[in-house]
Motif scaffolding. Structure first.
Motif, PDB file in Angstrom:
ATOM      1  N   GLN A 100       0.816  -1.220   0.000  1.00  0.00           N
ATOM      2  CA  GLN A 100       0.000   0.000   0.000  1.00  0.00           C
ATOM      3  C   GLN A 100       0.847   1.267   0.000  1.00  0.00           C
ATOM      4  OE1 GLN A 100      -2.568  -0.667   3.341  1.00  0.00           O
ATOM      5  NE2 GLN A 100      -4.048  -1.800   2.140  1.00  0.00           N
TER       6      GLN A 100
ATOM      7  N   ASP B 132      -1.117   7.317   0.816  1.00  0.00           N
ATOM      8  CA  ASP B 132      -2.381   7.652   1.473  1.00  0.00           C
ATOM      9  C   ASP B 132      -2.136   8.418   2.762  1.00  0.00           C
ATOM     10  OD1 ASP B 132      -3.523   6.268  -0.546  1.00  0.00           O
ATOM     11  OD2 ASP B 132      -4.712   4.931   0.720  1.00  0.00           O
TER      12      ASP B 132
ATOM     13  N   ALA C 182      -3.136  12.293   3.695  1.00  0.00           N
ATOM     14  CA  ALA C 182      -3.896  12.675   4.887  1.00  0.00           C
ATOM     15  C   ALA C 182      -3.161  13.763   5.671  1.00  0.00           C
ATOM     16  CB  ALA C 182      -4.137  11.451   5.766  1.00  0.00           C
TER      17      ALA C 182
ATOM     18  N   LYS D 152      -5.070  10.682  13.790  1.00  0.00           N
ATOM     19  CA  LYS D 152      -6.240  10.642  12.893  1.00  0.00           C
ATOM     20  C   LYS D 152      -5.893   9.946  11.582  1.00  0.00           C
ATOM     21  CE  LYS D 152      -9.139  14.380  14.498  1.00  0.00           C
ATOM     22  NZ  LYS D 152      -9.257  15.844  14.543  1.00  0.00           N
TER      23      LYS D 152
ATOM     24  N   ARG E 282      -8.112   6.872  10.647  1.00  0.00           N
ATOM     25  CA  ARG E 282      -9.083   7.041   9.563  1.00  0.00           C
ATOM     26  C   ARG E 282      -8.564   6.593   8.204  1.00  0.00           C
ATOM     27  NH1 ARG E 282     -12.275  12.354   9.417  1.00  0.00           N
ATOM     28  NH2 ARG E 282     -13.103  11.129   7.694  1.00  0.00           N
ATOM     29  N   VAL E 283      -7.253   6.447   8.074  1.00  0.00           N
ATOM     30  CA  VAL E 283      -6.717   6.054   6.758  1.00  0.00           C
ATOM     31  C   VAL E 283      -6.013   4.693   6.822  1.00  0.00           C
ATOM     32  CG1 VAL E 283      -5.131   6.679   4.907  1.00  0.00           C
ATOM     33  CG2 VAL E 283      -6.522   8.438   6.003  1.00  0.00           C
TER      34      VAL E 283
ATOM     35  N   PRO F 247      -8.437   1.534   8.314  1.00  0.00           N
ATOM     36  CA  PRO F 247      -9.406   1.001   7.335  1.00  0.00           C
ATOM     37  C   PRO F 247      -8.723   0.289   6.169  1.00  0.00           C
ATOM     38  CG  PRO F 247      -9.979   3.252   7.915  1.00  0.00           C
ATOM     39  CD  PRO F 247      -8.645   2.981   8.542  1.00  0.00           C
ATOM     40  N   ASN F 248      -7.549   0.758   5.788  1.00  0.00           N
ATOM     41  CA  ASN F 248      -6.843   0.115   4.677  1.00  0.00           C
ATOM     42  C   ASN F 248      -6.388  -1.295   5.024  1.00  0.00           C
ATOM     43  OD1 ASN F 248      -6.974   1.922   2.598  1.00  0.00           O
ATOM     44  ND2 ASN F 248      -5.058   2.942   3.089  1.00  0.00           N
TER      45      ASN F 248
ATOM     46  N   ALA G  52     -13.280  -4.163  -3.194  1.00  0.00           N
ATOM     47  CA  ALA G  52     -12.965  -2.750  -3.457  1.00  0.00           C
ATOM     48  C   ALA G  52     -11.609  -2.375  -2.874  1.00  0.00           C
ATOM     49  CB  ALA G  52     -14.042  -1.860  -2.872  1.00  0.00           C
ATOM     50  N   SER G  53     -11.314  -2.924  -1.703  1.00  0.00           N
ATOM     51  CA  SER G  53     -10.061  -2.527  -1.055  1.00  0.00           C
ATOM     52  C   SER G  53      -8.865  -3.210  -1.709  1.00  0.00           C
ATOM     53  CB  SER G  53     -10.103  -2.841   0.435  1.00  0.00           C
ATOM     54  OG  SER G  53     -10.071  -4.225   0.623  1.00  0.00           O
TER      55      SER G  53
ATOM     56  N   ALA H 254      -3.694   8.580  -4.686  1.00  0.00           N
ATOM     57  CA  ALA H 254      -3.750   8.393  -3.239  1.00  0.00           C
ATOM     58  C   ALA H 254      -5.120   8.727  -2.657  1.00  0.00           C
ATOM     59  CB  ALA H 254      -2.664   9.218  -2.541  1.00  0.00           C
ATOM     60  N   LEU H 255      -6.171   8.349  -3.368  1.00  0.00           N
ATOM     61  CA  LEU H 255      -7.516   8.521  -2.810  1.00  0.00           C
ATOM     62  C   LEU H 255      -7.743   7.460  -1.739  1.00  0.00           C
ATOM     63  CD1 LEU H 255      -9.664   9.194  -5.998  1.00  0.00           C
ATOM     64  CD2 LEU H 255      -8.824  10.844  -4.333  1.00  0.00           C
ATOM     65  N   PHE H 256      -8.569   7.811  -0.746  1.00  0.00           N
ATOM     66  CA  PHE H 256      -8.863   6.838   0.307  1.00  0.00           C
ATOM     67  C   PHE H 256      -9.918   5.870  -0.233  1.00  0.00           C
ATOM     68  CE2 PHE H 256      -7.942  10.903   2.694  1.00  0.00           C
ATOM     69  CZ  PHE H 256      -6.595  10.636   2.778  1.00  0.00           C
ATOM     70  N   LYS H 257      -9.509   4.611  -0.409  1.00  0.00           N
ATOM     71  CA  LYS H 257     -10.338   3.647  -1.128  1.00  0.00           C
ATOM     72  C   LYS H 257     -11.641   3.319  -0.405  1.00  0.00           C
ATOM     73  CE  LYS H 257      -6.828   0.664  -1.426  1.00  0.00           C
ATOM     74  NZ  LYS H 257      -5.603   1.466  -1.309  1.00  0.00           N
ATOM     75  N   HIS H 258     -11.608   3.422   0.924  1.00  0.00           N
ATOM     76  CA  HIS H 258     -12.781   2.998   1.679  1.00  0.00           C
ATOM     77  C   HIS H 258     -13.778   4.132   1.881  1.00  0.00           C
ATOM     78  CE1 HIS H 258      -9.864   4.706   4.391  1.00  0.00           C
ATOM     79  NE2 HIS H 258     -10.855   5.000   5.194  1.00  0.00           N
ATOM     80  N   MET H 259     -13.494   5.299   1.299  1.00  0.00           N
ATOM     81  CA  MET H 259     -14.408   6.431   1.469  1.00  0.00           C
ATOM     82  C   MET H 259     -15.038   6.780   0.123  1.00  0.00           C
ATOM     83  SD  MET H 259     -12.312   9.135   3.754  1.00  0.00           S
ATOM     84  CE  MET H 259     -11.173   8.589   5.013  1.00  0.00           C
TER      85      MET H 259
ATOM     86  N   PHE I 140     -12.494  15.160   3.535  1.00  0.00           N
ATOM     87  CA  PHE I 140     -11.583  14.645   4.568  1.00  0.00           C
ATOM     88  C   PHE I 140     -10.838  15.762   5.287  1.00  0.00           C
ATOM     89  CE2 PHE I 140      -7.554  13.014   6.126  1.00  0.00           C
ATOM     90  CZ  PHE I 140      -7.946  11.883   6.818  1.00  0.00           C
TER      91      PHE I 140
ATOM     92  N   VAL J  91     -11.184  16.457   9.487  1.00  0.00           N
ATOM     93  CA  VAL J  91     -10.153  16.164  10.490  1.00  0.00           C
ATOM     94  C   VAL J  91      -9.756  17.407  11.285  1.00  0.00           C
ATOM     95  CG1 VAL J  91      -9.157  14.188   9.301  1.00  0.00           C
ATOM     96  CG2 VAL J  91      -8.266  16.466   8.814  1.00  0.00           C
TER      97      VAL J  91
ATOM     98  N   SER K 122     -12.758   3.134  -6.606  1.00  0.00           N
ATOM     99  CA  SER K 122     -12.568   2.019  -7.535  1.00  0.00           C
ATOM    100  C   SER K 122     -13.560   2.073  -8.687  1.00  0.00           C
ATOM    101  CB  SER K 122     -12.688   0.690  -6.795  1.00  0.00           C
ATOM    102  OG  SER K 122     -13.935   0.602  -6.165  1.00  0.00           O
TER     103      SER K 122
END
Lengths: 305, 374
Positions: free
Chosen positions: A191, A195, A199, A208, A212-213, A216-217, A301-302, B84-89, B97, B101, B135
């Protein structure tokens, strides 16, 4: 379809273009082995699986119930068995959360930062995999035992480590340490740190960013690591055997209890308790499958980028 | 917000990534850091963001010294090559974001965050995609979401690291124009890194050409292309022919040909001539005799390779396809060439060795890739 087959036989270069979209028949002829080879390979694989995985599992439950349900339930209801079950769950309940924290911290440190001695640390994490658990147990006895280095100090303060719950927990932690870290390191390496850096530039604090990043990843890898770690914590024998002292009703875990019963020729009881342990393992696997099935979309998706 | 970079240095192990960089970026400017890989352009960009600590030097945002500010305190928008997008959001959560924060009182309400996200989605022309996950987006869409996310924090500076590097040629071209328009709308000081000279020239107000951790030249796109300050810039921006010449009493001597110059050099020089500055002239006028080896017509351009009679070296020529001379060009044609514009640099021992391709030039329109590796 037969026409297609002929074509592919006469004209080999055309095959790759047809691959994937062509009828099954055509593909088979072009890229697979003759039927007897396929069946032989399948038979070997199934035979191996049955012999080494299914048969033992089936044997445990068959043997456990050999003398009927009455004996089975009596063996399980016995206070010593109950106490062993409690201790096993307690050891896992201590070891798994601690290794969860250690494992995530180790994986985070190794994958998100560059520092000297990183390779050494990675090898060190693998140590419990390569060292015999018995050796690990002996080391703990040497450190915390009555005649060990730190033993007298603990004795003065009336803290029992060896032949007590703390020792069993320590041994379990040692043996199950790599599971979570090993599961997370390749995942987090893949990964990368983009990411997290994104952030940070967006103003998120370190905590955070992690919460939050990063978390979850890695949550699916983490869950898988926890389940493996847990399964191993339930089943650990060698290291725990050395530090436990085998005091019935006090320091016996399920695997130790099974061994004692077996050595006393109480086969039915031994298998009954063993079936309990196997049941816990199956439950873990079931839990994992349910979670995978329930969150299949998220999982897919992940994994995609 | 204007940015001042003073003598910034950064060394990785033994490799000097930035060997003393000075640069002033005006407020509201769109500036390109251009250079081959290993030139230090990305390191400089990351140093501006605070993602890469520097060994020495100073970075000022306006009048404030930002050298020791944390990444968060710098309030820069950073766009990564791989999004680098947050995949789970969802897309909306990704964009919001930076707002979500923030601490306590400064954090907008959830409704306000959502409103801002949708507003920004409109700005990047992706209205209606707020509930999608990364995705489910194309590469170009992802990069626009990443840009919206960076803009959400109202950054002082927008930094883009090879923003279109991972996209295919067509999308890249569209996004380029789109980014230019977006910049005019928002007016945020923007620095982007690229190894693509065409991208830099088309998009930026000014271009910073970098090589080996140093700035080779800073200038408007016209300046760097037409008046390259160093042989490196000449070579990196567009194709170029290298001839060996001599300067005597302010005149350039090229095998009997004598051309007026305003150079202060004298003695042996390297002469850099762009292919389109090597004109075909009448056989009766002054020039260098040559024989055409190879001709290729690509769209509006006719490209040819000619062998100079006096030293057998090969040069590239470019003509418009409507040029009357172009029609008659074919292999074997005898021509006379006149360099109408050129750059002169004191002769470098290694440069004279450099020769042009022997057989066929890379006459395909995509010359970029080759150059980039330079």
């Amino acid at each position: 379809m037969s026409l297609g087959k002929d074509q592919s036989l006469q004209d080999p270069p055309a095959i790759p273009a047809e691959f994937g979209s062509g009828p099954l028949q055509r593909r088979n002829a072009a890229i697979t082995e003759p039927a007897w080879v396929r069946w032989l390979l399948i038979a070997i694989a199934l035979g191996f699986l049955s012999l080494f995985l299914l048969l033992p599992l089936a044997a445990v439950f068959t043997e456990a119930l050999r003398d009927g349900w009455g004996t089975y339930l009596t063996a399980l209801a016995e206070p010593d068995a109950y106490s062993a079950l409690k201790l096993t769950l307690l050891a896992a309940a201590i070891a798994v959360p601690l290794n969860l924290v250690f494992g995530v911290a180790a994986a985070w440190c190794i994958t998100k930062f560059e520092f000297r001695g990183k390779q050494l640390l990675i090898s060190l994490i693998d140590l419990p995999f390569s060292v015999s658990p018995v050796v690990a147990g002996l080391v703990y006895v040497q450190i915390f035992g009555a005649h060990g280095w730190a033993g007298p100090w603990f004795a003065e303060h009336d803290i029992k480590v060896i032949f007590a719950v703390p020792g069993i927990a320590l041994a379990t932690i040692f043996v199950t340490f790599p599971f979570i870290a090993r599961e997370l390191i390749p995942l987090m390496q893949e990964q990368g740190t983009d990411d997290e850096q994104a952030a940070l530039t967006l103003g998120a604090s370190g905590f955070k960013t992690f919460w939050r990043v990063t978390l979850p990843n890695i949550k699916w890898g983490l869950l898988y690591g926890v389940l493996l770690c847990n399964a191993r914590a339930f089943g650990e024998f060698g290291a725990v055997s050395v530090v436990s002292g085998h005091i019935r009703g006090q320091t016996n875990t399920l695997p130790l209890h099974i061994e004692i019963l077996y050595n006393e020729y109480a086969f039915a009881a031994a298998f009954a308790v063993a079936s309990l342990l196997a049941g816990l393992a199956l439950l873990t696997l079931l839990l994992k499958s349910i979670l995978e099935w329930r969150y299949a979309d998220q999982l897919a998706a992940s994994r995609r980028h | 917000m204007d940015i001042t970079i003073k003598n910034v240095r950064k060394t990785f192990a033994d490799f000097p990534a930035l060997a003393g960089v000075d640069l002033h970026i005006e407020s509201g400017e769109l500036i390109a850091l251009l250079g081959p890989s290993g030139s230090g352009k990305t390191t400089l960009l990351r140093a501006l963001a605070g993602l890469e600590p520097i060994d020495a030097g100073q970075i000022l945002f306006g009048a404030t010294d930002a050298t020791n500010l944390s990444v968060q305190e710098r309030k820069v928008g950073f766009v990564f090559q791989h999004y680098a997008l947050f995949k789970h959001m969802t897309v909306a959560d990704n964009i919001a974001f930076g707002l979500s924060v923030r601490d306590g009182k400064t954090r907008p309400t959830t409704a306000e965050q959502k409103r801002r996200a949708i507003e920004l989605l409109e700005l990047v022309q992706l209205k209606g995609l707020e509930k999608r996950y990364p995705s489910q987006l194309s590469g170009g869409q992802k990069q626009r979401v990443a840009l919206a996310r960076a803009l959400a924090i109202e950054p002082r500076v927008l930094l883009l690291d090879e923003p279109f590097g991972a996209l295919d040629a067509k999308v890249r071209k569209d996004l380029r124009r789109w980014l230019r328009e977006l910049h005019e709308k928002t007016g945020v000081t923007t620095v982007f890194v690229t190894h693509d000279q065409e991208e830099a020239l088309e998009l930026a107000d000014r271009v910073v050409v970098m090589s080996k951790g140093r700035i080779e030249q800073v200038g408007t796109t016209a300046e760097v292309y037409e008046k390259p300050a160093t042989p490196f810039v000449f070579d990196f921006l567009g194709s170029v022919n290298l001839l060996a010449g001599d300067v005597q009493q302010g005149k350039l001597k090229l095998n009997g040909l004598s051309l007026p110059t305003d150079t202060k050099l004298s003695g042996p020089v390297d002469v850099y001539v762009r292919p389109h500055d090597l004109r075909l002239v009448e056989p009766t006028s002054d020039g260098l005799d040559a024989q055409i080896n190879f001709v290729q017509r690509t769209g509006p351009l006719v490209k040819a390779v000619a062998k100079l009679a006096y030293d057998d070296s090969k040069v590239d020529i470019e003509l418009g396809h409507l040029d009357p001379m172009a029609l008659s060009l074919k292999p074997g044609t005898q021509v006379r060439l006149l360099p109408v514009s050129f750059g002169l640099f004191a002769r470098m021992p290694h440069a004279a060795v450099q020769t042009l391709p022997d057989v066929v030039p890379n006459a395909v329109p995509e010359q970029r890739g080759d150059r980039a590796r330079g």
